[in-house]
Design a protein around this motif. Structure first.
Motif, PDB file in Angstrom:
ATOM      1  N   CYS A 280       0.882  -1.172   0.000  1.00 39.24           N
ATOM      2  CA  CYS A 280       0.000   0.000   0.000  1.00 39.24           C
ATOM      3  C   CYS A 280       0.913   1.214   0.000  1.00 39.24           C
ATOM      4  O   CYS A 280       1.847   1.286   0.797  1.00 39.24           O
ATOM      5  CB  CYS A 280      -0.886   0.000   1.249  1.00 39.24           C
ATOM      6  SG  CYS A 280      -1.804   1.561   1.445  1.00 39.24           S
TER       7      CYS A 280
ATOM      8  N   CYS B  15       0.548   6.090   2.118  1.00 41.89           N
ATOM      9  CA  CYS B  15       1.263   6.956   3.064  1.00 41.89           C
ATOM     10  C   CYS B  15       2.712   6.498   3.095  1.00 41.89           C
ATOM     11  O   CYS B  15       3.041   5.427   2.574  1.00 41.89           O
ATOM     12  CB  CYS B  15       0.599   6.940   4.450  1.00 41.89           C
ATOM     13  SG  CYS B  15       1.246   5.729   5.602  1.00 41.89           S
TER      14      CYS B  15
ATOM     15  N   MET C 158       4.247   2.664   3.693  1.00 45.11           N
ATOM     16  CA  MET C 158       4.397   1.683   2.604  1.00 45.11           C
ATOM     17  C   MET C 158       4.285   0.236   3.115  1.00 45.11           C
ATOM     18  O   MET C 158       5.201  -0.570   2.974  1.00 45.11           O
ATOM     19  CB  MET C 158       5.752   1.857   1.909  1.00 45.11           C
ATOM     20  CG  MET C 158       5.938   3.222   1.305  1.00 45.11           C
ATOM     21  SD  MET C 158       5.164   3.306  -0.305  1.00 45.11           S
ATOM     22  CE  MET C 158       5.586   4.965  -0.777  1.00 45.11           C
ATOM     23  N   CYS C 159       3.171  -0.090   3.733  1.00 38.14           N
ATOM     24  CA  CYS C 159       2.980  -1.439   4.263  1.00 38.14           C
ATOM     25  C   CYS C 159       2.913  -2.465   3.135  1.00 38.14           C
ATOM     26  O   CYS C 159       2.292  -2.209   2.096  1.00 38.14           O
ATOM     27  CB  CYS C 159       1.648  -1.538   5.009  1.00 38.14           C
ATOM     28  SG  CYS C 159       1.478  -0.455   6.410  1.00 38.14           S
TER      29      CYS C 159
ATOM     30  N   GLY D 120      -3.518  -3.064   6.548  1.00 37.85           N
ATOM     31  CA  GLY D 120      -2.222  -2.460   6.821  1.00 37.85           C
ATOM     32  C   GLY D 120      -2.185  -1.893   8.234  1.00 37.85           C
ATOM     33  O   GLY D 120      -3.138  -2.035   8.999  1.00 37.85           O
TER      34      GLY D 120
ATOM     35  N   CYS E  74      -2.595   0.870   9.564  1.00 41.52           N
ATOM     36  CA  CYS E  74      -3.580   1.863  10.013  1.00 41.52           C
ATOM     37  C   CYS E  74      -5.007   1.341   9.958  1.00 41.52           C
ATOM     38  O   CYS E  74      -5.929   2.060  10.336  1.00 41.52           O
ATOM     39  CB  CYS E  74      -3.473   3.114   9.152  1.00 41.52           C
ATOM     40  SG  CYS E  74      -3.995   2.832   7.446  1.00 41.52           S
TER      41      CYS E  74
ATOM     42  N   TYR F 125      -6.576   0.419   4.962  1.00 41.64           N
ATOM     43  CA  TYR F 125      -6.440  -0.284   3.686  1.00 41.64           C
ATOM     44  C   TYR F 125      -6.222  -1.772   3.963  1.00 41.64           C
ATOM     45  O   TYR F 125      -5.600  -2.150   4.956  1.00 41.64           O
ATOM     46  CB  TYR F 125      -5.248   0.267   2.889  1.00 41.64           C
ATOM     47  CG  TYR F 125      -5.483   1.666   2.385  1.00 41.64           C
ATOM     48  CD1 TYR F 125      -6.078   1.887   1.139  1.00 41.64           C
ATOM     49  CD2 TYR F 125      -5.136   2.769   3.152  1.00 41.64           C
ATOM     50  CE1 TYR F 125      -6.307   3.171   0.682  1.00 41.64           C
ATOM     51  CE2 TYR F 125      -5.365   4.058   2.702  1.00 41.64           C
ATOM     52  CZ  TYR F 125      -5.953   4.257   1.456  1.00 41.64           C
ATOM     53  OH  TYR F 125      -6.181   5.529   1.005  1.00 41.64           O
TER      54      TYR F 125
ATOM     55  N   PRO G 249       0.572   5.406  11.060  1.00 38.33           N
ATOM     56  CA  PRO G 249       1.534   5.295  12.169  1.00 38.33           C
ATOM     57  C   PRO G 249       2.834   6.056  11.972  1.00 38.33           C
ATOM     58  O   PRO G 249       3.839   5.743  12.623  1.00 38.33           O
ATOM     59  CB  PRO G 249       1.774   3.781  12.267  1.00 38.33           C
ATOM     60  CG  PRO G 249       1.412   3.226  10.955  1.00 38.33           C
ATOM     61  CD  PRO G 249       0.451   4.147  10.305  1.00 38.33           C
TER      62      PRO G 249
HETATM   63  S1  SF4 Z   1      -0.200   2.749   7.225  1.00 34.96           S
HETATM   64 FE1  SF4 Z   1      -2.139   2.562   6.156  1.00 34.96          FE
HETATM   65  S2  SF4 Z   1      -2.081   4.096   4.529  1.00 34.96           S
HETATM   66 FE2  SF4 Z   1       0.022   3.819   5.275  1.00 34.96          FE
HETATM   67  S3  SF4 Z   1       0.866   2.319   3.877  1.00 34.96           S
HETATM   68 FE3  SF4 Z   1       0.097   1.197   5.660  1.00 34.96          FE
HETATM   69  S4  SF4 Z   1      -2.002   0.606   5.091  1.00 34.96           S
HETATM   70 FE4  SF4 Z   1      -1.337   2.177   3.633  1.00 34.96          FE
END
Ligand code: SF4
Length: 516
Positions: free
Chosen positions: A33, A36, A39-40, A48, A50, A53, A450
């Motif tokens: 993802c 943000c 980059m999870c 992810g 947060c 997603y 995060p």
């Molecule tokens: S923290 Fe959330 S928005 Fe950021 S990369 Fe991970 S899943 Fe995506």
């Protein structure tokens, strides 16, 4: 990472353009993802870091539905619950009836990419455009107003959540104590834990959840937007009617002739009827009363006691402790005195004995009415939470190639800024620093990443011709009517979990400016 809730998978998922570069987007069965900087890499069926997603069927899905405001729905109350959202039935979106919010719209990162949705609509014959994005705010905080006279802590004292410093006590205002929480120094300038707890505290407050705070060498207070504060375990019911002096002014006429002296005990300004202008005006005579503390002007005293959680925000439980002995030359046995706090919650009626000592007696009915009147005039004590964030940074690039023009357009009142459809106050000066009452934003409209940072919905609405003039991404403008068919669009990488419609907040003006 947590398991994704079953409801988040949408039957009507819609697709917006993603940002992942194809060669870096996968690691085994994990997908990256890139909404943000974290980059999870998200495993199948998981969210992810947060929870915003998830990896569903090999695609990155924004897990909350995208919210539209529908002015034909009524909230049935001031707060718009997210849970009451009606799933979008796929009919065309009506520009006169609907407003596209940024809640659930997703974030594009890095910011030079256009915002997730740039929608045009004809409103009252004018071509308008709304640009929506879920902004990532590393530079944000909340301003909290707590309606209480009780002393929460000294100015500049640290405010903590879960033992971590998340903000500080600022000024005491008229019957309220102000806190400033969050900000970049707590989010990013301290330890990792401090940043995480600060972010969690801000998120809960912005989403209307209760938060337990403690003030160094002060009180503990439970804060929830739109709810009464709970100070040291006691729910605050009333915001004081005014300071002690104001209370004397308001009720002097109702006391005059029924009692010789009235003292309204207040940590800020204690009022004394016989000396006060209001009493003098009515013809009140000297009673020989002597008050501790610093006399400001006749009948108005500062610092009669230390701040605390007792009478009128002082530390006293016995009001007689703020009195010096009565002046024997001016006082007389039998003189009567009412002592009352600024909320009317505490009161006492006294009569001077032969040695000029006040002796407590039962409150006469004719004075009880005035004490009840003080209580009646107190408004309910509430906590107010304003989200404050600077949108003057890079998210502007998602709106225009030339970000400063967006700032100028906002300052020139050509562009309206809303937060989930709620009106935003824009600070004067540089940047686009906005302030929003979180109770006017649809429930759970805020998120986080995060890094740590808060994610707040933000919409910019302006005339299409003004958008063109400020260098907007005109090639990305789509008609609002086409959004309902967005699930038919393909080729993107970030998928949305459908669309829901909610009623606008009763008190909010319609975001595009037309009369509701
Ligand atoms: S923290 Fe959330 S928005 Fe950021 S990369 Fe991970 S899943 Fe995506």
């Amino acid at each position: 990472m947590s398991e994704i809730a079953p409801h988040t998978k949408s039957d009507t998922a819609s697709v917006i353009e993603g940002n992942a570069s194809p060669e870096a987007a996968k690691l085994g069965d994990k997908i990256r993802c890139d909404a943000c900087p974290v980059m999870c890499y998200v495993k199948p069926g998981m969210t992810g870091a947060c929870d915003r997603y998830a990896n569903i069927d090999g695609r990155i899905v924004r897990t909350d539905p995208h919210l539209l405001l529908d002015r034909t729905l009524t909230a049935g109350g001031a707060v718009v619950p997210f849970g009451n959202a009606a799933a979008w039935d796929g009919t065309l979106i009506d520009p006169e009836r609907h407003f596209v919010t940024a809640i659930g719209a997703g974030t594009t990162y890095p910011d030079y990419k256009p915002a997730p949705f740039i929608v045009s609509a004809k409103i009252d014959g004018t071509d308008m455009v709304t640009i929506v994005t879920e902004g990532i705010f590393s530079y944000c905080g909340v301003k909290v107003k707590i309606d209480t006279d009780r002393h929460l802590g000294n100015e500049t004292s640290m405010v903590r959540a879960k033992g971590e410093a998340v903000g500080h006590v600022t000024t005491g205002e008229y019957g309220s104590q102000m806190l400033s929480l969050g900000g970049v120094h707590h989010l990013t300038g301290g330890s990792k834990k401090e940043g995480r707890v600060t972010c969690e505290t801000l998120l809960d407050l912005c989403n209307g959840k209760p938060v337990e705070l403690t003030v160094d060498e002060g009180a503990s207070v439970t804060v929830q937007a739109g709810q009464p504060p709970i100070v040291n375990g006691a729910t605050e019911e009333r915001m004081r009617v005014g300071c002690g002096s104001a209370t004397i002014g308001m009720f002097a006429k109702q006391w005059f002739g029924k009692v010789d002296e009235v003292v309204v005990v207040d940590d800020h300004i204690t009022g004394v009827l016989s000396e006060h202008q209001a009493g003098r005006y009515l013809g009140a005579t000297d009673t020989g009363i002597r008050i501790k503390g610093r006399r400001s002007t006749p009948g108005r005293y500062f610092q009669v006691a230390a701040p605390g959680t007792g009478w009128g925000g002082t530390d006293i439980t016995d009001p007689l402790t703020i009195l010096e002995p009565f002046d024997p030359k001016r006082a007389r046995p039998g003189l009567t005195m009412l002592m009352v706090s600024t909320t009317g919650e505490q009161f006492g009626f006294y009569r001077l004995d032969d040695t000029l000592h006040p002796i407590e007696e039962e409150l006469p009915d004719e004075l009880r009415v005035s004490v009840e009147r003080i209580k009646e005039n107190c408004e309910p004590a509430l906590c107010s939470v304003l989200f404050m964030g600077g949108a003057g940074g890079s998210l502007r690039a998602g709106v225009t190639d030339n970000p400063v023009r967006l700032t100028r357009s906002v300052k020139d009142a050509l562009t309206r800024v809303t937060c989930g459809g709620a009106p935003a106050y824009i600070w004067p000066g540089g940047g686009i620093t906005m302030m929003v009452d979180v109770t006017r934003v649809p429930e759970n409209g805020f998120g986080y990443v995060p890094t740590p940072a808060l994610v707040a919905p933000i919409e910019f609405t302006m005339r299409l011709e003004d958008y063109a003039a400020l260098g907007g991404h005109l090639d990305r403008v789509q008609k609002i009517e086409t959004l309902a068919r967005a699930d038919e669009t393909s080729g993107g990488e970030i998928v949305m979990a459908g669309r829901h419609a909610v009623a606008p907040h009763d008190d909010n003006p319609w975001p595009t400016g037309t009369v509701r």
